[in-house]
Design an enzyme around this catalytic site. Structure first.
Site, PDB file in Angstrom:
ATOM      1  N   ILE A 125      44.009  29.745  28.449  1.00  0.00           N
ATOM      2  CA  ILE A 125      44.563  30.877  28.691  1.00  0.00           C
ATOM      3  C   ILE A 125      43.813  32.005  28.140  1.00  0.00           C
ATOM      4  O   ILE A 125      43.968  32.478  27.174  1.00  0.00           O
ATOM      5  CB  ILE A 125      45.915  30.957  28.322  1.00  0.00           C
ATOM      6  CG1 ILE A 125      46.792  29.669  28.620  1.00  0.00           C
ATOM      7  CG2 ILE A 125      46.785  32.081  28.837  1.00  0.00           C
ATOM      8  CD1 ILE A 125      48.314  29.766  28.100  1.00  0.00           C
ATOM      9  N   HIS A 126      42.581  32.238  28.748  1.00  0.00           N
ATOM     10  CA  HIS A 126      41.620  32.949  28.334  1.00  0.00           C
ATOM     11  C   HIS A 126      41.902  34.367  27.806  1.00  0.00           C
ATOM     12  O   HIS A 126      41.651  34.903  26.667  1.00  0.00           O
ATOM     13  CB  HIS A 126      40.398  33.628  29.386  1.00  0.00           C
ATOM     14  CG  HIS A 126      40.043  32.284  29.845  1.00  0.00           C
ATOM     15  ND1 HIS A 126      38.957  31.515  29.470  1.00  0.00           N
ATOM     16  CD2 HIS A 126      40.087  31.619  31.174  1.00  0.00           C
ATOM     17  CE1 HIS A 126      38.584  30.407  30.162  1.00  0.00           C
ATOM     18  NE2 HIS A 126      39.321  30.535  31.370  1.00  0.00           N
ATOM     19  N   ASP A 127      42.738  35.380  28.780  1.00  0.00           N
ATOM     20  CA  ASP A 127      43.028  36.780  28.404  1.00  0.00           C
ATOM     21  C   ASP A 127      43.885  36.711  27.086  1.00  0.00           C
ATOM     22  O   ASP A 127      43.923  37.967  26.483  1.00  0.00           O
ATOM     23  CB  ASP A 127      43.716  37.283  29.428  1.00  0.00           C
ATOM     24  CG  ASP A 127      42.562  37.778  30.567  1.00  0.00           C
ATOM     25  OD1 ASP A 127      41.324  37.795  30.072  1.00  0.00           O
ATOM     26  OD2 ASP A 127      42.826  37.799  31.785  1.00  0.00           O
TER      27      ASP A 127
END
Length: 312
Positions: free
Chosen positions: A235-237
């Site tokens: 979940i990069h952001d």
């Protein structure tokens, strides 16, 4: 409490970052959300932002920004996020209002309206933020830091060296990294470790309206991610928000970081000067590791809080 302004291109992971920030209103005061062409066209990512904000009955002002990068032509990418930019859930038509001014001027007005300094959260190509910094030099004094998802010191995902957000507009990223403002960089070095497992995604199903929305987002995102070799879903952001909420989840190192804007294999590469006697002042805290379980717990608790708020 931190005052933040979120610049984004929703995006599954953008949506989860926004929801987590909304759930932590006692710690993060969101003074505005802006959109920029990135994961999909400006129109599509703005609609996605409207959908998420409307779903939880938010009242955060939303403004549209730049359609594409400073120099190059914008080419949307369907691979990771689908044709809508946020495939998976079904949203009813929403009438969430959009501020009637360009995002860059909106950002300036919002930041200047707050007595304290503001942290900008960059979850997208950095076009809007770069234009803000160049158009209004006085804004630098009002910015505490820029917490961004982008880059990677060891590898990329658009090319061998360049991560998507930076690759889309490396000229804008170069302006931001060389702005003399403190940067917190959640690049692929850490974001690929901030993954939610399939069993944890499944546990969100039918748990509550917002948790189930997250399940629908993550179910699609997990399936899509398999084409890139991922079993779990980074979940990069969310890392750029999670650091502001709970920095102890992360470890990192300060470096001088800048961006390659040359044509060729290195275009969009964020690289750090790791010499013991680096000549440039260290401008970036590069996040390198994360407590994965604590990171997922932060998300799950945020979703539960929003479930409770909707039920009231």
């Amino acid at each position: 409490m931190k005052h933040i302004l979120i610049d984004c291109d929703p995006g599954h992971d953008d949506a989860l970052a926004i929801l987590t920030a909304l759930a932590n209103a006692q710690k993060l005061n969101i003074i505005g959300i802006t959109t920029v062409g990135g994961n999909q066209t400006l129109a599509k990512v703005t609609q996605n932002a409207k959908n998420v904000l409307s779903f939880v009955s938010a009242t955060i002002p939303l403004a549209m920004g730049q359609k594409g990068p400073l120099v190059k032509e914008f080419i949307p990418s369907d691979e990771a996020h689908g044709q809508s930019g946020m495939d998976g859930p079904y949203f009813k038509d929403t009438a969430y209002p959009i501020v009637d001014e360009n995002a860059v001027h909106f950002m300036y007005k919002q930041i200047m309206s707050v007595d304290e300094k503001v942290t900008i959260v960059g979850l997208a190509p950095l076009t809007n933020i770069a234009i803000l910094l160049k158009s209004y030099p006085e804004i630098h004094e009002k910015i505490e830091a820029i917490s961004l998802m982008g880059g990677g010191l060891t590898h990329g995902n658009m090319t061998a060296l360049a991560e998507f957000n930076i690759y889309i507009d490396p000229e804008a990223a170069h302006i931001v990294f060389n702005s003399n403002l403190p940067i917190i960089m959640a690049g692929l070095d850490v974001t690929e470790k901030a993954a939610i497992k399939v069993s944890e995604i499944q546990a969100l199903k039918n748990k509550g309206p917002v948790s189930h929305l997250a399940y629908e987002l993550l179910h699609f995102y997990n399936q899509s991610g398999r084409q890139f070799g991922f079993e779990d879903s980074p979940i990069h952001d969310l890392c750029a928000i999670a650091y502001l909420l709970k920095p102890a989840l992360f470890t990192g190192t300060h470096y001088f970081v800048t961006v390659d804007t040359n044509e060729g294999i290195g275009r969009g590469h964020t690289f750090a000067d790791k010499r013991l006697t680096a000549s440039q002042k260290k401008n970036t805290l590069v996040l390198e590791d994360v407590d994965r379980e604590g990171f997922v717990e932060l998300l799950v608790k945020a979703l539960e809080k929003l479930d409770e708020e909707i039920a009231q």
